[in-house]
Each structure stands twice: as C-alpha cells, then as structure tokens.
Motif scaffolding. Sequence first.
Motif, PDB file in Angstrom:
ATOM      1  N   GLY A 132       0.781  -1.230   0.000  1.00 32.86           N
ATOM      2  CA  GLY A 132       0.000   0.000   0.000  1.00 32.86           C
ATOM      3  C   GLY A 132       0.808   1.273   0.000  1.00 32.86           C
ATOM      4  N   ALA A 133       2.121   1.177  -0.254  1.00 34.35           N
ATOM      5  CA  ALA A 133       2.984   2.365  -0.212  1.00 34.35           C
ATOM      6  C   ALA A 133       3.161   3.022  -1.574  1.00 34.35           C
ATOM      7  CB  ALA A 133       4.347   1.986   0.354  1.00 34.35           C
ATOM      8  N   ASP A 178      14.102  -3.094   4.741  1.00 36.05           N
ATOM      9  CA  ASP A 178      13.472  -4.389   4.485  1.00 36.05           C
ATOM     10  C   ASP A 178      12.943  -4.949   5.796  1.00 36.05           C
ATOM     11  OD1 ASP A 178      13.190  -7.361   3.736  1.00 36.05           O
ATOM     12  OD2 ASP A 178      13.871  -6.476   1.850  1.00 36.05           O
ATOM     13  N   ILE A 179      11.895  -5.734   5.718  1.00 36.47           N
ATOM     14  CA  ILE A 179      11.355  -6.377   6.910  1.00 36.47           C
ATOM     15  C   ILE A 179      12.278  -7.488   7.390  1.00 36.47           C
ATOM     16  CG2 ILE A 179      10.010  -8.138   5.704  1.00 36.47           C
ATOM     17  CD1 ILE A 179       8.912  -6.102   8.806  1.00 36.47           C
ATOM     18  N   ILE A 239       7.840  -2.111   4.916  1.00 31.59           N
ATOM     19  CA  ILE A 239       7.985  -1.073   3.889  1.00 31.59           C
ATOM     20  C   ILE A 239       6.695  -0.268   3.740  1.00 31.59           C
ATOM     21  CG2 ILE A 239       7.242  -2.387   1.846  1.00 31.59           C
ATOM     22  CD1 ILE A 239      10.350  -0.107   2.126  1.00 31.59           C
ATOM     23  N   GLY A 240       5.558  -0.900   4.050  1.00 33.23           N
ATOM     24  CA  GLY A 240       4.277  -0.193   3.967  1.00 33.23           C
ATOM     25  C   GLY A 240       4.134   0.882   5.014  1.00 33.23           C
ATOM     26  N   THR A 241       4.897   0.790   6.079  1.00 29.31           N
ATOM     27  CA  THR A 241       4.937   1.832   7.112  1.00 29.31           C
ATOM     28  C   THR A 241       6.006   2.860   6.808  1.00 29.31           C
ATOM     29  OG1 THR A 241       4.175   0.263   8.796  1.00 29.31           O
ATOM     30  CG2 THR A 241       5.263   2.277   9.571  1.00 29.31           C
ATOM     31  N   PHE A 242       7.154   2.391   6.321  1.00 29.69           N
ATOM     32  CA  PHE A 242       8.301   3.260   6.101  1.00 29.69           C
ATOM     33  C   PHE A 242       8.055   4.320   5.033  1.00 29.69           C
ATOM     34  CE2 PHE A 242      12.045   4.165   3.472  1.00 29.69           C
ATOM     35  CZ  PHE A 242      12.870   4.765   4.405  1.00 29.69           C
TER      36      PHE A 242
END
Length: 410
Positions: A219-220, A372-373, A396-399
């Motif tokens: 979602g990023a 990376d997670i 990555i979707g948060t970052f």
Amino acid sequence: MATSRTVELEGHIIDSGMMQRVFGLVMDMGGSFHVETFEVGTRKDETSYCQMTVSADTEAELQPILHELHQTGANIADPVDAQLEPAPRNQVVPRQFYSTTNHPTQIRHDGEWVEVEQIEMDCAIVVEPDQADGTRAYTKVLNAIEEDDLVVTGEAGIRVQPPERPRDASGPFGFMQGGVSAERPSESLIEDIATAIVETTESGGDILAVPGPAVIHSGARDDLARLVDAGYVDYLSAGNGFAVHDLERDLYGTSLGMDVEDLDHPRKGHKHHIYTISQIIRAGGIEEAIEADIIDEGVMYQCVRNDVPYVLAGSIRDDGPLPDTITDAVEAQNAIRKQAHEADLVLMMATLLHSVAVGNCLPSKTKVICVDINQATVTQLADRGSGQAVGMVTDIGTFVPRLADEILDA
C-alpha cells in the motif's frame, strides 16, 4: 628462506578496525608481521599511520596475504608502476589480472598516480596511456574486454582507499554509521533518512530508488509516487514485477490479485496481473498507455510524466514481460550500471535480488540505505561486497508513507 614486503596503512585505521583486520589476516593466513612505524592520531580529526613488514616462508605464500591486505586498504610501500598486459582476445583477460574492489582506486603509471574511473567490484582495469589529457584508467566488466586492451595485472602499483568511519558522526555516512538493527528508533531514523535525501537533492546530487513489488503490495505506492513527482527520485531501477504491480493497481485496484484497500481477493483477481500486461502490450508500452489515458496515476506514471529514467530488468520468472522490460541480462546489467554510476544516494526498498544487483555496481563512496522487513537482506548485501550498505528493519508499507510525510509535509 622467508620473504617479506613493507606495507602502509593510513587514515582512521584504529577506529575503523582496519589495523585489527590486517593483523588478523596476516596471522590467519600463516604469515607474520613486524610493526616498523606507528603514529597514532590523538584527536578525533587526526588520522593514524602504520608501516609494517609482512613475511611468509615463500613468495607463493606471501602473495595471497598481500592480495587480501590490499583489498582491505593496506598498500605496498615504495610502489612501482602497475603491470600492464594486452588482452589476448575479446572477453579474455590476461592471467593474474587485477580484480577490483568497489573502493576508490588508483594505479601508478609512468611514476604518477591515476584515478580509476567508474569503479565497481569484480571488474578489470583498462589503461589508455598517452591520451590528450594524460593517462586514463577505468573499469571494464569481463564481457566488455576487447582484444589488445591494456589490462592491469598483479598487485603492484595499485592503491585502494576504503571509506573510513571515524569516531564521531562526521564521516561520509553520518548517522548511518550504526549499521542495521531492528531495535533502533524508527521515527528518528526516518527523520535522518529524510534529511539525507533532502540534502542530497538540494546539493544537486542524484537519488536512485530501487523498489520491490512489496512497495505496491503493502500500500505504499501512492507515497513513492509522491516522492517521484516532487523530484526526490532521479532514477528508478526495478524488475518487471514491480511495474506490473504498479500498473495493475491503477487498472484494477489490486496488486497480484489482492485489493490493496480492503485486502480482499476479488473473483478472478489472480488474473489481473496478466490482463494488465496484455493491456500494456496492446498499447505498445508504458509511455504509450499513459498517452492513451489507460494509465493515469502511480509510480510508473510519475516517472514518465517527470522524465525520470527507469530500468526494468527482466528475470526467468517474469510473466509477459512488459514491452519496457529489458530481457537481455547483459543489456539490463549495463543499464543498471549506468544509473548506479550517476547516483549519490541509493534507497533500496524491500527487494533482495535487485538490491544485490545494484549494490554490485556501486562504488563504496555511494551512500546506500536498505529498508526491508528481513534483516538478512541488508546482511547479505554487505556480505556480497556492499560493505557501505546500512539499513532499517521495518515494514515497507509503514516506512514509505512516513518518509514521504517527513520530506513533503515538513
């Protein structure tokens, strides 16, 4: 009878651990050393100097030790000119050719030190003497070697300068000197990364983004597109899958068949990626699809609209692939290499394979941030030779949204 050579180390050799590595290498490889001169910098801004004699029982045993020391940054004292041998035929280098590191390198020719251009790891060095501006030295990958190219062989007359990390955060990597950890505070790290990106852009530097499909899947996508549109991405290097996910999101609202908004899997959603590829092929390519108003948002859309050059490198796993994807591996590698040599800062996001591929083309002076997670992604990147890579372990979707907000909403 033992044989020996004198080598020199200079710089922040204590703080960076270079001396410890050099001592360990000599002993682990069956040699011995004697420190002749040791001058210690007593302040944070002062460098240190060490001259030492390295010995082994035979010349055959000494040469591998000198090679490893050279790769670490220990250079032979009182150097002679580099040895040059012509390539016997296309794509064939002389035996004992010098294989480069990714560190700034110089070769000695006619008593003068010459900077090696386009430095990257695992290449040969080609020398062109008697040019209009003097001697030129530059790297070539093995498949680009041409018959009669003058190739550097052996270890003599070569000087390697690994990047240093002094005691404080004033070195070339600043806040990033701490390596990778899942426990470092994410908010302050994102602020620091945002600052590094803004400072690079404002100083006229170039930023290369290396995103994986997970950027879209998490979602990023829209936030990365915002950064492209705002001018904080100068080049983009990705795979066929990333572009397909991005375009599928625009056409169907899904990424690999999953609705990015509600995480549902719509009926026949698993076919959306192949339908997307078909539509782009029918249009003639990504740019043509945008011109035809088939695609009107997303990362690839912003790249085309803002004239941001992109490289989509194909793989054996690709569906389609898209018309824009480079399916010849050597051609794709050369395209990536061209971008890598222009970049001042590289932001790698959730892609192990592309991170390693781009990392292999980068000089060690280039700032590299890997997010990376999986902490093993950054570790593997460093193990493959990109020792300057540092990173952040997070989703990555948060970052990406936080990074975009920090840069664009400040």
